[in-house]
Design an enzyme around this catalytic site. Structure first.
Site, PDB file in Angstrom:
ATOM      1  N   HIS A 175      15.617  -5.898  -8.444  1.00 31.56           N
ATOM      2  CA  HIS A 175      14.345  -6.413  -7.935  1.00 31.56           C
ATOM      3  C   HIS A 175      14.486  -7.770  -7.282  1.00 31.56           C
ATOM      4  O   HIS A 175      13.552  -8.264  -6.676  1.00 31.56           O
ATOM      5  CB  HIS A 175      13.305  -6.477  -9.059  1.00 31.56           C
ATOM      6  CG  HIS A 175      13.028  -5.138  -9.639  1.00 31.56           C
ATOM      7  ND1 HIS A 175      13.680  -4.678 -10.762  1.00 31.56           N
ATOM      8  CD2 HIS A 175      12.221  -4.140  -9.221  1.00 31.56           C
ATOM      9  CE1 HIS A 175      13.256  -3.451 -11.014  1.00 31.56           C
ATOM     10  NE2 HIS A 175      12.381  -3.102 -10.103  1.00 31.56           N
ATOM     11  N   CYS A 184       0.844  -1.187   0.000  1.00 35.48           N
ATOM     12  CA  CYS A 184       0.000   0.000   0.000  1.00 35.48           C
ATOM     13  C   CYS A 184       0.881   1.238   0.000  1.00 35.48           C
ATOM     14  O   CYS A 184       2.000   1.206   0.495  1.00 35.48           O
ATOM     15  CB  CYS A 184      -0.866   0.033   1.256  1.00 35.48           C
ATOM     16  SG  CYS A 184      -1.958  -1.381   1.397  1.00 35.48           S
TER      17      CYS A 184
END
Ligand code: GLN
Ligand code: ZN
Length: 771
Positions: free
Chosen positions: A711, A534
């Site tokens: 990543h 979020c």
């Protein structure tokens, strides 16, 4: 097929993570093995039914008014699993498999994740080939309906529609040249029909199918082609008797060819996006919608409540839109949100630290439901509650328009005095390259993108500072220690251009939003970005200015620790806007100019403090790209201008860097060139430098294609890194190439960071030797 009427007001979707991010916590506990499957399943169940209860209490108490757009990770994945576009022949997909699709496992990589239209939400991209076996799994959606029913709610099941699902999928790697996922539309439609039939058998009277692909210009097919496909598919789906009534939604923009195609297919209800911003971009849309719907039996769910933004609606102006539709001959009219409310936080009510005037101007998901209800009541002649809501809306509109918080004359005058059109830094690039030789950089200089690993100690220090356990001074000391150790590490590794590591930044946008005037930030305003992630976007409330220097002390301190150059580090105007909620009373370009000049002052202050390399990050440049092609040039113009404003008055000897990530540069490569930075670092490791082949002469800047994919925790070895540098040299001349990772190292650990950076420097040395 039953004929129960469509509710008088509804919303397209609702945040799924829970008011206190309960789903995030449950997911992370489950993945970490702290809770078992049963506990996880039961909390996910509670979150869903608590949301239904909340929605009913907020007024969505008519049957089928509550959208069941539920998903454990992502609504596109949820749809793909339910209709069987992923998962092969398996009749059921258990949690292990579900999360393997979302997050990968030891044997498989996850599905690719990318932006959902022009939002900050990321979806999982299904992979399709001619051989994909499509196995519908209706039980999943029946379970959702039954679970709600058991808790006393008649909800409206939700699926992404077939056209959008395939238009947003990609071909599998072995699908063969030219395979287009949309070629599977017929097969996929069968799966939807199976599911709709089962829902009808179970007594479900409405289903929602979302078709946002019809509002965007996609590369996979033209607007007309998509409209034709949609006409055919919905002709088939709606031509079948054994099905619930269908609501087709078209969020994120205005329909073009799709409008007539969908109306011709005659769904029982059609939702269109009528948010102010959409109407501003698409002249005459209201009239066009009215004309298309007039005299039909279709319920128009008018998306007049803006689900993309957090401003309280101007209810009188919104009601006028509804009245125009009625006057235009639309007989069956319902009120809804323009898009799913998943893109805004839950409620303003829990924000205790907002200035009171600002709190009254805002409307998050729960407040928006009240607005929809008030409009629906007003359409039917009004009610006491609606009158109250209109009075509140009037007050919000007026106080916001008149507030000193939104209008700063000095800022407006300064921006008005800027030249119109494009601005350009002087001298041109070639002249600056000459001037910047004074920096004394080696061949193939090495650098990093800015952040270093955010250690648990730093996070703890930040939390302790917030809770008061650490004083300001103690917190600053902790951060300084971190900067010092980051500088020492880079010195040890032999990196040429250093960074301070950004430990003081909780977030690269919020950090600046908190220091600039014209922004407010929330405490609980979380919005799902993907899966369990979020973000808490800041809010641009008014004219933006910089009360004082924001990054200079940190840059100066870091520079004092080294003889090498330390980069100043700023977030650019476009990225600040892209990751915030923006004003609806001025175009984004106005805020962009204001942020641009505020950051230009920061550049001047950094220069005065002896910083001669300054990086202005614009990783979000591509994200704001309009969905309609014709709107793109104007966007890129103001976006490029705002970046150029930041560096406009920089000394020729000051080297301006920029950084962009996400690898799809195709559509914006000219704009990246137009930024006119001296050095551009971009993500390139995973695509193995592919995009460098597309650079032409107009791309004059020096360039640092990332050679380490940050990543993943994998440490690339020297051979691999050497090869990537050599691959880059095929397209980039030696004197213009930089060596760096793909992006910031915030999410990495120190062990892998140190090894990877050591290998990066070694690889550079080897390549330089071989030149
Ligand atoms: N300077 C930022 C960092 O390194 C850039 C982050 C980004 O591109 N998203 O963290
Ligand atoms: Zn990046």
């Amino acid at each position: 097929m039953s004929a129960s009427a469509f509710p008088t007001f509804t919303i397209e979707g609702y945040p799924r993570v829970g008011a206190n991010r309960e789903l995030k916590k449950a997911l992370e506990s489950f993945w970490a093995g702290r809770i078992d499957e049963e506990t996880f399943t039961s909390s996910a169940h509670s979150i869903r039914v608590e949301n239904y209860a909340r929605l009913r209490d907020l007024g969505l108490d008519q049957d089928y008014a509550i959208p069941a757009d539920v998903a454990l990770y992502d609504q596109v994945l949820e749809t793909a699993v339910t209709v069987g576009l992923v998962g092969g022949e398996a009749p059921e997909i258990d949690l292990t498999e579900y999360f393997a699709l979302a997050r990968g496992n030891a044997e498989r990589s996850p599905l690719e994740m990318t932006k959902w239209f022009d939002t900050n939400y990321h979806y999982l991209v299904p992979e399709v080939s001619a051989d994909t076996i499509i196995t519908p799994r209706p039980q999943r959606i029946l379970d959702i309906v039954n679970e709600a029913k058991a808790a006393g709610h008649v909800v409206r099941p939700f699926l992404v529609g077939p056209v959008t699902l395939l238009a947003k999928s990609k071909a599998t790697e072995d699908a063969g040249e030219g395979f287009n996922p949309l070629s599977r539309l017929d097969d996929l439609t069968n799966a939807y029909q199976t599911i709709l039939a089962e829902l009808n058998d179970a007594g479900v009277e409405w289903i929602q199918l979302a078709e946002p692909a019809l509002v965007a210009d996609l590369t996979i097919a033209s607007d007309e082609e998509l409209a034709t496909l949609a006409g055919e598919v919905y002709g088939r789906i709606l031509g079948e008797e054994n099905r619930p009534q269908v609501l087709i939604t078209t969020p994120y923009g205005a329909l073009r060819a799709g409008l007539d195609a969908l109306v011709a297919a005659q769904p029982e209800a059609l939702a269109v996006d009528l948010a102010p911003v959409t109407l501003g971009n698409e002249e005459g849309y209201v009239a066009r919608v009215a004309e298309a719907l007039a005299g039909t039996d279709i319920t128009l769910a008018a998306g007049v409540i803006d689900g993309r933004n957090i401003w309280a609606a101007d209810l009188r102006e919104r009601l006028a839109v509804l009245e125009e539709l009625k006057k235009g001959g639309v007989e069956k009219l319902a009120v809804t949100s323009s898009v799913s409310l998943q893109h805004v936080p839950h409620t303003v009510a829990v924000e205790k630290n907002l200035p009171v005037d600002v709190a009254g101007w805002l409307s998050f998901a729960d407040e928006k439901i009240g607005e929809a209800q008030a409009l629906a009541a007003a359409l039917e002649g009004g009610s006491v509650a609606a009158a109250d809501a209109f009075a509140r809306s009037d007050r919000a509109v007026r106080t916001r328009r008149e507030s000193a918080r939104t209008h700063n004359q000095a800022v407006q005058d300064r921006v008005a005095a800027l030249p119109d059109g494009q601005v350009a830094r002087e001298p041109e690039f070639a002249g600056r390259v000459e001037a910047q030789k004074s920096l004394g950089l080696p061949q193939l200089p090495t650098t990093t993108i800015g952040s270093f690993p955010q250690t648990t100690e730093i996070r703890k220090a930040r939390a302790d500072h917030r809770s008061g356990a650490l004083t300001d001074d103690q917190y600053t000391e902790a951060l300084k220690d971190e900067v010092k150790s980051v500088i020492e590490l880079q010195e040890r590794l032999g990196i040429d251009v250093l960074v301070h590591g950004e430990p003081e930044r909780n977030d690269m946008v919020q950090y600046f939003a908190e220091l600039l005037d014209g922004f407010v930030t929330t405490e609980h305003g979380w919005v799902q970005s993907y899966g369990s992630r979020c973000t808490r976007p800041s809010i641009v409330v008014g004219d933006v200015s910089r009360p004082e220097a924001m990054t200079v002390e940190w840059a100066k301190y870091a520079q004092s620790l080294s003889e090498k150059h330390v980069k100043g580090m700023l977030t650019g105007p476009v990225t600040i806007l892209a990751w915030s909620f923006t004003r609806d009373d001025v175009p984004k370009s106005v805020s962009a100019d204001q942020i641009g000049v505020a950051l230009a002052d920061e550049v001047a202050d950094l220069e005065a403090a002896g910083i001669d390399i300054i990086q202005i990050d614009e990783p979000a440049l591509r994200e704001l790209l309009p969905l309609r092609e014709e709107d793109r040039p104007a966007y890129l113009d103001w976006a490029v201008r705002s970046f150029r404003l930041v560096s406009l008055d920089a000394q020729p000897t000051t080297q301006i860097h920029t950084h962009l990530c996400y690898s799809e540069f195709g559509q914006i490569i000219d704009a990246v060139a137009a930024l006119d930075a001296d050095v551009t670092s971009i993500e390139a490791a995973r695509s193995r430098m592919e995009l460098l082949a597309d650079l032409d002469e107009s791309f004059h800047s020096e360039i640092g294609p990332g050679i380490w994919d940050i990543h993943s925790p994998r440490v690339p070895d020297v051979a691999e890194l050497t090869e990537l540098i050599k691959a880059a040299l095929v397209n980039v001349p030696t004197e213009r190439l930089w060596v760096n990772p793909d992006c910031g190292l915030k999410t990495r650990g120190y062990a892998e960071t140190e090894q990877s950076l050591r290998n990066m420097v070694l690889a550079r040395d080897l390549v330089v030797e071989s030149l």
